[in-house]
Design a protein around this motif. Structure first.
Motif, mmCIF file in Angstrom:
data_model
loop_
_atom_site.group_PDB
_atom_site.id
_atom_site.type_symbol
_atom_site.label_atom_id
_atom_site.label_comp_id
_atom_site.label_asym_id
_atom_site.label_seq_id
_atom_site.Cartn_x
_atom_site.Cartn_y
_atom_site.Cartn_z
ATOM 1 N N ASP A 149 0.975 -1.045 0.016
ATOM 2 C CA ASP A 149 0.143 0.087 -0.012
ATOM 3 C C ASP A 149 0.945 1.366 0.025
ATOM 4 O O ASP A 149 2.026 1.250 0.427
ATOM 5 C CB ASP A 149 -0.958 0.038 1.260
ATOM 6 N N ASN A 201 -6.037 3.530 -0.282
ATOM 7 C CA ASN A 201 -6.989 3.877 0.929
ATOM 8 C C ASN A 201 -6.559 3.355 2.383
ATOM 9 O O ASN A 201 -5.543 2.713 2.499
ATOM 10 C CB ASN A 201 -8.528 3.538 0.618
ATOM 11 N N ASN A 241 -7.532 -1.935 -3.154
ATOM 12 C CA ASN A 241 -7.208 -0.513 -3.300
ATOM 13 C C ASN A 241 -5.910 -0.099 -2.354
ATOM 14 O O ASN A 241 -5.970 -0.088 -1.064
ATOM 15 C CB ASN A 241 -8.415 0.370 -2.775
#
Length: 447
Positions: free
Chosen positions: A179, A271, A268
């Motif tokens: 991420d 986020n 994702n």
């Protein structure tokens, strides 16, 4: 677009390195193996109005023991980072950017997992700490990665790697990207005496007290661009969206317990996932001398995989890390680690890893051996079997340039895979992988 982003990231690291070099000339080796650095009672007095940087979660331990999350490395571990003093604050930045061409299953064209591409695994981490009164210590950290931009949503090719998903399908023979915000943590430690600390740690995301130091932060694996095949058996919880840990250190032993979110990061990568605090772990760590660090841990992980929400995992790990000087400006670091996932009658698998890194000032020779049991479910095969996979990697790199406090390193690495014969029809016989790479990294920290 990807090439532009990679260039921007590399340029940013170079600029940061130059600024740090101009601001602060460092003078003495942090890894000098003397009695003052090995255990409690070390001299951490202020110098010229500035506090010395200690371990992130103890005023009585050296910063060389910092691992990932609240995990420990041996005190003899050299640091490759930039450091800065400002008033009562101490700042440190470290990271790694690979630009490489990798090929997987190159000797079995047309077989499963065969892929070649240019990729750039990367991460940068910043840490800040300051004393609070005489016996308090506040620490904060931020880790970022541009993997989603450089590797795409499906990550980079890595034979027999499994875990997480992309576009609703499981990732197989690929390592998922990390991420953008891979760590955002704060912690506070209160020293009760030179031998006793109590600490609290909160991350969103962060890392619970589970497993060895994450692979990208271990000195024994710092030169290997690839994630471990045992990642989801041992240290995959290093990015957890919601974790709280309490720990107590008594001498060279630390006991910790964590509550955290069991679900792994979703697709994702930009986020912040919903915190759940539905899982728990506990870990004991022991550094018997400045050259050794041991840990054992266990966790209940609730519904880690979004594609199999009904499955919970009981994970058990144990590891040993060792670092020893091997001459002037030279170290040998090794890690042996084991992880075991229990998730129902048809999903109980072991993993084992042994890796070493002979790190010289200008070159390194390193290797990694892994044994992993992969279920048919992991490999999306229509059976209920468990398959044994072995992988042996060897690599070499050499410094080719230095820009201020930044190294440019060139390297080559090869891997051979040995698997159950039942997998030969899919993967071919004795798959091979190889890569060549350039790497940007901070120089060794002196202060």
């Amino acid at each position: 677009m990807k090439n532009l982003l990679i260039t921007a990231l590399l340029s940013g690291l170079s600029v940061t390195s130059y600024a740090q070099h101009e601001h602060h000339q460092m003078q003495a080796d942090t890894t000098k193996p003397n009695h003052e650095m090995s255990h409690e009672g070390m001299n951490h007095e202020h110098h010229e109005g500035h506090p010395s940087m200690t371990h992130s979660y103890s005023l009585s331990l050296p910063m060389n023991r910092n691992g990932s999350g609240t995990g420990w490395q041996p005190d003899a571990t050299p640091l490759y980072a930039w450091m800065k003093h400002q008033s009562k604050w101490m700042y440190m930045v470290h990271g790694s950017v690979f630009l490489r061409y990798t090929g997987q299953n190159i000797n079995n064209p047309g077989k499963r997992g065969q892929a070649s591409r240019l990729s750039a695994p990367n991460w940068v981490m910043g840490m800040a700490q300051r004393p609070v009164g005489k016996n308090g210590l506040f620490t904060a950290s931020l880790m970022v990665s541009l993997d989603r931009l450089t590797e795409g949503g499906g990550g980079y090719p890595l034979l027999y790697q499994t875990g997480e998903s992309w576009k609703g399908s499981p990732l197989i023979d690929r390592q998922h990207p990390h991420d953008l915000i891979s760590g955002l943590t704060v912690g506070y430690t209160q020293r009760l005496s030179a031998k006793v600390d109590i600490s609290g740690y909160v991350g969103y995301p962060g890392e619970p007290a589970l497993g060895p130091v994450a692979f990208m932060h271990r000195f024994s694996s710092m030169n290997n661009p690839d994630a471990t095949l045992s990642h989801h058996w041992q240290d995959a919880t290093h990015i957890t969206f919601g974790v709280a840990t309490l720990g107590v250190r008594i001498g060279q032993v630390k006991l910790e317990g964590s509550s955290f979110t069991g679900r792994e990061p979703n697709e994702n990568r930009y986020n912040f996932d919903r915190p759940r605090f539905d899982s728990y772990s506990y870990r004991v760590s022991w550094n018997p001398s400045m050259h050794w660090s041991l840990q054992a841990s266990r966790a209940y992980i609730h519904s880690p995989e979004g594609l199999h929400p009904e499955e919970n995992v009981n994970r058990t790990t144990a590891s040993v890390q060792h670092v020893i000087p091997a001459g002037k400006n030279s170290w040998v670091a090794s890690t042996a680690s084991w992880g075991y996932n229990q998730s129902g009658d048809h999903h109980n698998e072991h993993s084992a890893l042994v890796e070493s890194n002979w790190q010289h000032e200008t070159w390194a020779v390193y290797g990694r051996y892994e044994f992993v049991q992969k279920s048919a479910e992991e490999l999306v095969l229509p059976t209920s079997l468990i398959y044994n996979v072995n992988a042996l990697s060897l690599g070499y790199n050499h410094q080719v340039a230095q820009m201020g406090k930044l190294w440019l390193v060139a390297g080559v690495q090869g891997t051979v895979f040995l698997q159950d014969k039942a997998l030969n029809s899919l993967y071919g016989s004795t798959p091979l992988a190889g890569q060549v790479y350039l790497r940007l990294m901070p120089t060794r920290l002196k202060m």
